[in-house]
Design a protein around this motif. Structure first.
Motif: not given
Length: 419
Positions: A101-111, A121-127
């Motif tokens: 899933s993904a959202s407007k906060d730019g972070s991608l909780i993708k895996c 299981l995984c959070v990929v933070p935005g910048g």
């Protein structure tokens, strides 16, 4: 040598139509042999015809399962929290084990969100904008995502015109595609391949080869921003054209397009049901069912989610998300009306029958059925995925996993009604 010459002569004399017929017969024979050697399907694989809500012929042996969906118990709807801002898009892995899933906060909780446990299981933070090369994640709203049918690649698109390609198993970013001149609003992998289609607010569709990290071509035609895109096995895709009022089918090899019209408002979401039919929703509240051989909708359900009182005016609830259980007659639609609605397509896809409502508060920005059809996932937000026209403070930015109860009854190929 004589046999080779005879074979060559036969090949020359074979017309294109005869070759197609020969290859089709060869393919059917392979399917028949596969069906004889294949074990009987287990429960959870959706097969055959269902008067209640499904038509999927997945088995060459045509073993049928009759299914009936029942209203889910609200207490069994699982809520996954983690995004700080509205969820904009999500996909389910082909094996139904994980949700990205993904959202407007730019972070991608993708895996990954694990379906069984609900564990993140995984959070990929935005910048920050312009730092995408140094940071792993997106630096702006993620609007769309897609996963390849083999579960190897995940693609995500954002408002900064970027498409990022990820290894779905390890969360590692593999590549960034640039080329769109505005927000990337739709992504879809062609089934069985690593060919990726992308749509954008720059009004064009692009084709990419993810396996080779290569750009292929660009297609033009829409007169307004493209808000959604989908594809299946054929080398084509369908798009929703926002306020240009059209749905388009793009034939990639021919570089041609078919134009469909019928909605009165902005067409905000679209999905293929099978290779011959699709469904779309618009901000005029209408839900359209299309056949790819007709330029007008086969069915148009107006005010599918009812009306709202907006500043003293009665306006229809926007259709913000649609989903179809592939190759079946079960549909789901989302809005901010307080519920997700399930629909059944009538015979020949010429009717739409409302089945039931599933209470959910907030903007339903994304909907996806599991491959087996045993659950539905909804991405919920306090705002619409494309803008901030309204804000529902009582809503939660979350992902909801909705179980779909089924009654099944197996049927042999010889039973009445089998095909």
């Amino acid at each position: 040598g004589r046999r080779r010459r005879e074979a060559a002569e036969e090949e020359v004399e074979e017309t294109p139509q005869e070759k197609k017929l020969r290859l089709a017969k060869q393919y059917l024979e392979e399917l028949r042999q596969l069906g004889e050697s294949r074990p009987a399907p287990v429960h959870g694989a959706v097969l055959g015809y269902s008067r209640a809500w499904g038509r999927v012929l997945d088995s060459p042996a045509h073993v049928l399962l009759f299914l009936q969906v029942q209203p889910p118990d609200p207490a069994r709807i699982r809520v996954l929290r983690g995004h700080q801002l509205p969820v904009t898009c999500l996909v389910i892995s082909p094996d139904d084990r994980f949700i990205f899933s993904a959202s407007k906060d730019g972070s991608l909780i993708k895996c990954k969100w694990e379906v069984d446990s609900g564990k993140r299981l995984c959070v990929v933070p935005g910048g920050k904008k312009g730092t995408e090369e140094r940071h792993m994640g997106h630096a702006s709203h993620v609007l769309c995502m897609a996963i390849s049918s083999d579960g190897k690649y995940l693609a995500t698109g954002d408002r900064n015109k970027l498409i990022m390609i990820w290894d779905a198993a390890t969360c590692k970013r593999l590549h960034i595609f640039t080329g769109h001149r505005d927000a990337v609003s739709g992504l879809s992998f062609r089934k069985g391949t690593h060919q990726l289609y992308s749509a954008s607010h720059d009004r064009c569709v692009k084709v990419w080869d993810v396996g080779e990290n290569a750009y292929v071509e660009t297609l033009f035609g829409h007169q307004d921003i493209i808000t959604g895109l989908d594809s299946l096995s054929r080398e084509c895709c369908v798009t929703a054209g926002g306020r240009d009022g059209t749905v388009r089918l793009w034939k990639i090899p021919e570089e041609s397009q078919l134009v469909f019209s019928g909605h009165q408002g902005s067409i905000d979401c679209i999905q293929l049901i099978n290779e011959e039919h699709m469904v779309s929703g618009a901000d005029d509240g209408s839900l359209a069912l299309w056949g790819l051989t007709k330029k007008k909708p086969l069915v148009l359900a107006r005010q599918a989610h009812g009306e709202q009182d907006a500043q003293g005016l009665q306006q229809p609830y926007w259709i913000s998300a649609v989903a179809a259980l592939r190759n079946s007659d079960l549909l789901a639609t989302g809005s901010h009306s307080g519920s997700v609605k399930l629909w059944k397509c009538g015979e020949g896809f010429r009717k739409l029958e409302h089945l039931l409502d599933i209470p959910l508060v907030g903007f339903v920005n994304s909907l996806k059925f599991s491959a087996a059809g045993d659950f539905l996932v909804a991405g919920i937000g306090q705002e619409h995925r494309l803008g901030r026209w309204w804000r529902m403070k009582e809503a939660k930015n979350c992902i909801c996993i909705i179980p779909l109860k089924q009654k099944t009854r197996a049927s042999s190929p010889e039973s009445p009604g089998s095909s």
